[in-house]
Motif scaffolding. Structure first.
Motif, mmCIF file in Angstrom:
data_model
loop_
_atom_site.group_PDB
_atom_site.id
_atom_site.type_symbol
_atom_site.label_atom_id
_atom_site.label_comp_id
_atom_site.label_asym_id
_atom_site.label_seq_id
_atom_site.Cartn_x
_atom_site.Cartn_y
_atom_site.Cartn_z
ATOM 1 N N LYS A 4 32.355 38.829 43.229
ATOM 2 C CA LYS A 4 33.439 38.406 44.096
ATOM 3 C C LYS A 4 32.986 37.221 44.932
ATOM 4 O O LYS A 4 31.916 37.234 45.527
ATOM 5 N N ALA A 566 39.793 51.846 40.618
ATOM 6 C CA ALA A 566 40.469 50.679 40.055
ATOM 7 C C ALA A 566 39.462 49.571 39.765
ATOM 8 O O ALA A 566 39.551 48.884 38.744
ATOM 9 N N THR A 567 38.509 49.384 40.653
ATOM 10 C CA THR A 567 37.487 48.360 40.432
ATOM 11 C C THR A 567 36.647 48.672 39.200
ATOM 12 O O THR A 567 36.347 47.793 38.383
ATOM 13 N N CYS A 569 37.556 50.475 36.590
ATOM 14 C CA CYS A 569 38.390 50.286 35.399
ATOM 15 C C CYS A 569 38.524 48.796 35.054
ATOM 16 O O CYS A 569 38.489 48.416 33.876
ATOM 17 N N LYS A 570 38.640 47.972 36.084
ATOM 18 C CA LYS A 570 38.757 46.538 35.845
ATOM 19 C C LYS A 570 37.477 45.992 35.223
ATOM 20 O O LYS A 570 37.517 45.211 34.262
ATOM 21 N N VAL A 571 36.342 46.393 35.764
ATOM 22 C CA VAL A 571 35.060 45.926 35.224
ATOM 23 C C VAL A 571 34.874 46.406 33.789
ATOM 24 O O VAL A 571 34.415 45.660 32.921
ATOM 25 N N THR A 573 37.248 47.140 31.617
ATOM 26 C CA THR A 573 38.168 46.406 30.754
ATOM 27 C C THR A 573 37.634 45.030 30.428
ATOM 28 O O THR A 573 37.651 44.584 29.270
ATOM 29 N N TYR A 574 37.143 44.325 31.453
ATOM 30 C CA TYR A 574 36.576 42.997 31.222
ATOM 31 C C TYR A 574 35.362 43.069 30.297
ATOM 32 O O TYR A 574 35.161 42.181 29.464
#
Length: 629
Positions: A4, A566-567, A569-571, A573-574
């Protein structure tokens, strides 16, 4: 990769930390930003102390797991102190020079003297009772000057707590030796102290608690000589730096690879040239963090004392496994050879500095300071002690009380601080003037020591799992059980250093936040609560409140786990998308390009089973292209 980015406001935000000194003087506050490096903070501290020979010192702190760390000058202060509350760093000696008298300036030797005085009080500077008495007599001479029967009646040594197992017999011998040191100014007494301490086996040892194959505890120290172990009252092993070929750690296991040929007799020189074997010596630490800290200390000490130039410092890595990256270390600063060379080029005049006194009511005799050169600074600070730091009244000579504090000593009532969380050599404890001398006798305090343990004197070469059911404090943590032990003046004490964390701010000296800081914290909490309430509420509007009729229950306390999930899951997915993209690019390069390279040719041979997939993709693309014709 998915880091970030920091906003401009976050970079400009200032943070505050406290710096504690060796003389226990009033801590100072230093501000730093998010991108401030540790070297900048250390330079500001050295400027405050007028210290030029700063290569031997460092800043140490304690993390949330009660593990000590040295501040890395190459990393940001914010990253290292993140999660540390309160942010407290301690100015300490990091590298003990082999010969303290080679230090160029007197102020550098004075700070080394203060560190060794603390080590002696905590039991880290192990020595025979005779050597301990000599060291204590030099401390008394530096503190109060020449012995005077009128000012120093029998029992005045009791007020000084310099040794971990100090008793009346030791105090009598210290008093007799103090009488023989007449004429020594503080600088001379401190130099004699340094010369005496530098020849001891435990000089410069910061003990690390480890265990052997039976689960018995021993202490491991890293000094300018090498890596050594202590059992009972003896140093059982010493691996010199020229014998050590590699230092590593794996989880809790600290491993030293020693060249066995270096330890053989000179008669086997021919055999040594033909066959050099390395024998690993393992020591099990109490935690993974303690093992990592020991590894960093060991490799840094080895590079500092063995390198000819810091430009040749290698980059080291250890502790890596299939599921962890391990630890990397890069040496910064100058090595010992470069530091000594730079000291010879110091051209400034000796800076004047105040010497703090652990017992302010014992003033130095005037004739002591006047008997030597007037350039020696023998002044004593005389600042008042804060009210929250006054706890015990110190002992005052009866002759002084009878004379009403005549001439040399003004009418004062002095008090010193004794804390339970960090028992240390009292320093810079000052009093304020009063109209009449009101002095009380202080209780006799002794440093808490770990209970005596019996160890086997057998040499340790490999370490297996520790014995179950034994709980030993982590290196640098406060021991659970402590006792006050008495020892005979003729017996050699066992090495039982007081592992009380004098770096930890859990006592009354902890700087409490000011009113402005508390108001700022409350405002930040209020803004956080307001921002949470402005989120989309169930059945309501964006930024508004939910309808009054049958509002859906909200659980604000569970919002952090949802955000964390959520963080993650985002990582994830990426990561999956990146892996798929990498596979596609690799497939295209191997089967749809004509690059001629040995690696690509080998890859095409190994992936021949994917040829049907290539033909299927070609047919599909051709069919789609024919539809649009």
């Amino acid at each position: 990769m998915f880091r970030k980015r920091s906003t401009k406001g976050e970079v400009q935000t200032e943070y505050s930390c406290s710096i504690r000194f060796l003389d226990d003087s009033e801590p100072i506050q230093l501000n730093f930003k998010k991108d401030t490096l540790g070297q900048w903070l250390f330079d500001r501290v050295c400027e405050k102390l007028s210290l030029v020979e700063k290569d031997y010192f460092g800043l140490r702190y304690v993390d949330a797991e009660k593990q000590r760390h040295w501040l890395d000058p190459l990393k940001t202060v914010y990253k290292q102190l993140k999660g540390v509350n309160p942010m407290v760093l301690c100015f300490r000696v990091k590298f003990y020079p082999e010969d303290p008298m080679k230090l160029h300036e007197e102020i550098t030797r004075y700070y080394l003297y203060l560190q060794l005085r603390r080590d002696l009080h905590h039991g880290r500077l192990l020595c025979s009772p005779q050597d301990a008495v000599h060291l204590a007599s030099y401390i008394v001479q530096s503190e109060v000057g020449d012995y005077d029967p009128q000012d120093h009646p029998p029992g005045y040594i009791t007020a000084f707590k310099m040794l971990p197992k100090q008793n009346s017999k030791m105090e009598d011998q210290i008093q007799e030796l103090h009488k023989t040191l007449k004429g020594q100014v503080p600088a001379e007494a401190e130099s004699n102290f340094l010369k005496k301490a530098s020849v001891l086996d435990t000089f410069g040892v910061d003990p690390h608690q480890v265990k052997d194959q039976r689960g018995d505890q021993l202490y491991l120290g890293v000094t300018h000589q090498g890596i050594m172990t202590f059992r009972g009252s003896r140093r059982t092993q010493l691996h010199k730096w020229n014998q050590i070929r590699r230092i590593a750690y794996e989880a809790k296991m600290f491993i030293v690879h020693v060249n066995v040929a270096e330890e053989e007799d000179a008669a086997n020189a021919k055999k040594r040239k033909k066959d050099k074997k390395q024998q690993p010596h393992g020591y099990k630490c109490l935690t993974v963090g303690a093992c990592k800290y020991l590894w960093r200390c060991a490799v840094e000490q080895q590079l500092f004392f063995t390198l000819a130039s810091s430009c040749n410092a290698p980059k080291l890595k250890s502790g890596g496994t299939l599921f962890s990256r391990g630890s990397k270390f890069r040496f910064s600063g100058r090595c010992q050879i470069e530091a000594l060379s730079a000291s010879e080029n110091i051209k400034r005049s000796e800076p004047k500095f105040p010497r703090t006194n652990s017992l302010p009511n014992f003033s130095r005799n005037k004739h002591t300071s006047e008997s030597k050169s007037s350039t020696l600074n023998t002044s004593i600070m005389s600042e008042p002690v804060p009210e929250d730091r006054r706890r015990y009244n110190v002992y005052l000579a009866p002759s002084r009380r009878a004379q009403g504090m005549a001439e040399e000593t003004p009418n004062q009532s002095f008090e010193i601080t004794r804390t339970e969380a960090a028992v240390d050599v009292p320093g810079n404890a000052f009093g304020a003037q009063t109209s009449s001398p009101i002095v009380q006798e202080s209780p006799v305090l002794q440093a808490p020591l770990a209970a005596e343990e019996k160890f086997d004197m057998q040499k340790v070469q490999a370490v297996s799992a520790s014995a179950p059911g034994q709980k030993t404090p982590v290196n640098g943590s406060v021991p659970v059980d402590s006792s006050f032990l008495e020892t005979s003046i003729d017996s050699m004490p066992s090495y039982q250093p007081n592992m009380t964390m004098d770096d930890e701010e859990e006592d009354e000296r902890t700087p409490k936040p000011s009113l402005d800081e508390q108001i700022k914290q409350l405002e930040e909490q209020y803004e956080k609560i307001t921002s949470d309430q402005n989120h989309i509420a169930p059945g309501g509007k964006v930024g508004g409140a939910a309808p009054k009729a049958n509002p859906a229950p909200t659980s604000s306390s569970k919002s952090p786990p949802k955000s964390m999930c959520a963080t993650c899951c985002k990582v994830l997915t990426y990561s999956i998308l990146f892996a798929v993209l990498l596979m596609v690019v690799t497939f295209v390069v191997l089967f749809y390009t004509k690059f001629d390279h040995p690696l690509l040719d080998e890859g095409r041979k190994q992936l021949q089973f994917l040829e049907p997939v290539k033909h299927y993709i070609d047919d599909s693309v051709e069919a789609i292209a024919n539809k649009f014709k």
